[in-house]
Design an enzyme around this catalytic site. Structure first.
Site, PDB file in Angstrom:
ATOM      1  N   ASP A 105       0.864  -1.170   0.000  1.00 57.71           N
ATOM      2  CA  ASP A 105       0.000   0.000   0.000  1.00 57.71           C
ATOM      3  C   ASP A 105       0.913   1.235   0.000  1.00 57.71           C
ATOM      4  O   ASP A 105       2.134   1.130   0.128  1.00 57.71           O
ATOM      5  CB  ASP A 105      -0.946  -0.036   1.217  1.00 57.71           C
ATOM      6  CG  ASP A 105      -2.217   0.769   0.949  1.00 57.71           C
ATOM      7  OD1 ASP A 105      -3.250   0.469   1.562  1.00 57.71           O
ATOM      8  OD2 ASP A 105      -2.168   1.686   0.097  1.00 57.71           O
TER       9      ASP A 105
HETATM   10  C1  GLC Z   1      -4.386   4.221  -0.188  1.00 59.41           C
HETATM   11  C2  GLC Z   1      -5.278   3.065   0.174  1.00 59.41           C
HETATM   12  C3  GLC Z   1      -5.372   2.002  -0.894  1.00 59.41           C
HETATM   13  C4  GLC Z   1      -5.241   2.642  -2.260  1.00 59.41           C
HETATM   14  C5  GLC Z   1      -3.843   3.195  -2.362  1.00 59.41           C
HETATM   15  C6  GLC Z   1      -3.595   3.883  -3.710  1.00 59.41           C
HETATM   16  O1  GLC Z   1      -3.615   4.618   0.928  1.00 59.41           O
HETATM   17  O2  GLC Z   1      -5.022   2.410   1.402  1.00 59.41           O
HETATM   18  O3  GLC Z   1      -6.630   1.346  -0.725  1.00 59.41           O
HETATM   19  O4  GLC Z   1      -5.467   1.671  -3.269  1.00 59.41           O
HETATM   20  O5  GLC Z   1      -3.529   4.104  -1.306  1.00 59.41           O
HETATM   21  O6  GLC Z   1      -4.388   5.034  -3.802  1.00 59.41           O
END
Ligand code: GLC
Length: 720
Positions: A265
């Site tokens: 993430d």
């Molecule tokens: C965010 C979220 C994740 C998302 C990623 C990209 O922090 O936790 O669900 O896909 O970043 O935006």
């Protein structure tokens, strides 16, 4: 391109090129625009311009023209002509926005979910997308956590069915096909259970609970062919999922056979130092490579450390090659070596985005997702003057969190939809929407009561602002704001029939106003066609058929409250015994339970029968009302006694059925050994002979129950 070509490309890469394939950045960085700082710190690294353009994938904005240009610029600089992979968060729609996933779970309709996901994929693919960070298969029990809106609820089986259907809709038989995108299921694992419901907080649970509740839906997603997995921010058993060899290697790869790509993430690799499991970038990089994390999202640890880690013998070339090979195989699976632009097409965009067919599908999906929680004979509205008040009366901010390129300012409002369908005889008051940063809407209650004094029915369009749901929106107080509650009490006090239409990304604490509402329709954030869908139901053009995917608490203090809990040694039922598992000030049961939903007609569900060989259970469902309607027949089981505690009930099958007035249907479910199985103390997937309760009903609280006894020796994994 065949595998040999892929391996040759990897063999020919420099270490820096490999490290950059394993790094995902925002296109802003490539074009040296202002570095974005979306969530979490984006440390300004010492990337050279040349290195930036070697990144293997980007996340962020879509648009056929932009992404075609980006791919062209990228390939012009690429020594090996390896295409760039485009990913972003198309969670419940790209331009045409569908209901939020928590609402989608309330449809109990995998077929419609798949159809809607396919429409979403067509729009996103035409705008150049390759991979979406969706579905979120996190099981949720705590509405204080704002991201419950992205989950399909509190049940492992329902979540698995919805996640698998979503993936089928996105990927079709092959994500390389036109109009298809690859799915990245997230957040692996158990992100949905942060302590206190506080965002990014510690997750800690037993291995058994992880296996019983939190892992099954991800497994369904992998079995449905998800191309990617995103590891979660949180810890599991004191190890951040980002570098958890238990999760990323043992469970995902060894037990489930996943061969796709794992991405972290956002900046989660760098955050290992905050978790205090890495003393510096080197240790963070080393741990993630050992865990088999293929792509680092939006931080520069891999780029800054892999060469040294290799030189110091802390990681191996094979480990790196394994990650890079998987990344290139994903690009190959998407057909990007042959066609790096895939479906990006401005004309197709023009034709597909927000097209009438997709809006009609969004309206159908929204109708099925809304849940009628209460109705004391006031709905559907058929005559008289309608009053409309509350902050959701005249706003397009009903798309929910992650609404991508959905446009609130062009989204039909409830008032507009009512005018279109009800016409005259409509009065409004106190319709101002929330203002960012303001805790409540202005108190115009007195004026509202005055203005609506001649109305027969008053619709109170209330809820929480959509920007207070989604990521980083945990709350300790789930009640409606004071002026919204005041509005409902005042309208009721003025003798009005009050219909509350709730717009929220989570179950709110509505107990304080429930008594003063004659009807409650939970609309969630219903998407681009949500207002029209709500009016379709309010006016009775369609009959509500949603059933809750997540329990409503009686108050915030009761959280977590969910249906599939383990029993205690002193169940609340032992009323005569003061010393039982209960509260002094609140019942144990939720305000509204999982699986619950009313209709404008009534159904009975009874005459349960179990087949001789115990392999089938059937029940007779009747429409005992005056109008046709759909309901969801649910089958639950309970393992009455096992080597470890088992939930008091677990959903194992469900079916939506439609019945005309007076019509009845015999609904039959198979009972399989798989349904009765669980992970025992040794983490073996077993079923144990003995007594089982089979239950069938139209929600998790009102069920017909039949106890069966299965002797030892019955064949494994087969129908009973
Ligand atoms: C965010 C979220 C994740 C998302 C990623 C990209 O922090 O936790 O669900 O896909 O970043 O935006």
């Amino acid at each position: 391109m065949d595998r040999k070509h892929i391996l040759d490309l990897v063999a020919d890469m420099s270490l820096e090129e490999k490290a950059m394939q394993m790094t995902q950045l925002s296109p802003d960085l490539l074009y040296q625009l202002t570095p974005t700082n979306l969530t979490g710190p984006l440390r300004v690294w010492k990337f050279s311009d040349e290195a930036l353009w070697k990144t293997g994938s980007v996340l962020g904005p879509l648009g056929a023209a932009f992404l075609k240009k980006l791919q062209k610029d990228y390939l012009a600089k690429s020594r090996q002509q390896i295409p760039l992979l485009f990913m972003t968060d198309v969670i419940h729609g790209y331009v045409t926005i569908m209901p939020i996933p928590l609402a989608q779970g309330c449809t109990f309709d995998p077929d419609l979910t798949e159809e809607a996901a396919a429409a979403v994929a067509r729009e996103a693919a035409a705008s150049g997308l390759h991979v979406t960070f969706s579905p979120m298969a996190d099981l949720v029990r705590d509405p204080r956590w704002g991201r419950v809106m992205e989950s399909s609820g509190e049940d492992p089986y329902l979540n698995g069915q919805i996640a698998a259907a979503t993936i089928r809709g996105y990927q079709g038989k092959d994500p390389r096909e036109k109009g298809r995108i690859a799915s990245c299921v997230k957040h692996f694992a158990a992100y949905g259970q942060p302590e206190g419901g506080r965002e990014y907080n510690t997750v800690d649970m037993s291995r058994g609970v992880l296996r019983d509740f939190y892992l099954p839906a991800y497994r369904e997603a992998i079995e449905a062919g998800a191309a990617m997995v995103m590891s979660s921010f949180n810890t599991v058993e004191r190890v951040p999922a980002t570098c958890s060899r238990f999760l990323l290697r043992r469970v995902l790869r060894e037990e489930w056979g996943f061969e796709g790509v794992v991405i972290s993430d956002y900046s989660a690799v760098e955050e290992l130092m905050n978790h205090s499991v890495a003393c510096d970038d080197m240790e963070a990089g080393e741990k993630c490579v050992h865990a088999g994390l293929d792509i680092e999202m939006m931080s520069g640890v891999y780029a800054g450390t892999l060469q040294q880690l290799l030189d110091q013998g802390r990681i191996t070339r094979e480990e790196i090659n394994e990650c890079v090979t998987r990344i290139l195989e994903l690009k190959n699976r998407m057909g990007l070596f042959e066609n790096p632009f895939k479906d990006a097409d401005e004309e197709e965009e023009e034709r597909l985005l927000y097209c009438p067919e997709h809006l009609e599908l969004a309206r159908r999906f929204a109708r099925e997702s809304m849940v009628l929680l209460k109705n004391q004979g006031v709905l559907p509205v058929s005559r008289g003057r309608i009053g409309l008040a509350g902050p959701f009366s005249d706003t397009g901010n009903i798309l929910g969190g992650w609404h991508c390129e959905g446009k609130p300012d062009r989204t039909q409002t409830l008032l507009q939809a009512l005018k279109a369908q009800w016409g005259e005889g409509l009065e409004t008051a106190m319709t101002e929407h929330f203002i960012h940063g303001e805790a409540d809407v202005p108190d115009r209650v007195e004026e509202a009561v005055e203005r609506l004094r001649d109305c027969d029915i008053c619709i109170a369009a209330v809820g929480e602002p959509e920007w207070d749901t989604g990521e980083a929106t945990s709350r300790t107080n789930l009640r409606l704001t004071p002026n919204q509650e005041k509005l409902i009490h005042a309208l009721h006090g003025a003798g009005k029939k009050v219909v509350a239409v709730l717009f929220s990304g989570r179950p709110l604490d509505i107990a304080p106003v429930l008594q003063d509402c004659d009807a409650v329709l939970q609309a969630w954030f219903p998407g681009s066609a949500g207002a029209a869908a709500a009016v379709d139901l309010l006016l009775g053009k369609y009959n509500p058929s949603g059933h809750l995917s997540m329990s409503f608490p009686r108050n915030t203090g009761q959280i977590p409250v969910y249906y599939n809990h383990y029993e205690t040694g002193r169940p609340e039922t032992e009323k005569e015994n003061h010393y039982t598992s209960r509260y002094l000030d609140c019942a144990n049961s939720p305000l509204f339970p999982f699986g619950y939903g009313l209709s404008y007609t009534t159904f009975t569900c009874g005459e349960m029968k179990v087949s001789e060989d115990l392999g089938k259970v059937s029940v007779r469902v009747r429409n005992t009302g005056e109008r046709s309607g759909e309901t969801v027949v649910q089958m639950y089981i309970r393992d009455v006694s096992a080597s470890v505690v088992r939930p008091v009930m677990e959903l194992k099958a469900f079916r939506r059925i439609s019945l005309e007035p007076g019509e009845e249907a015999q609904v039959e479910f198979s009972v399989t050994k798989e349904m009765l199985s669980f992970y025992n103390e040794e983490e073996k997937w077993v079923w144990e002979p003995g007594a089982f309760d089979l239950m069938v009903g139209l929600d998790s609280e009102h069920v017909e129950r039949e106890r069966i006894f299965i002797p030892a020796g019955t064949g494994e994994q087969e129908a009973l």
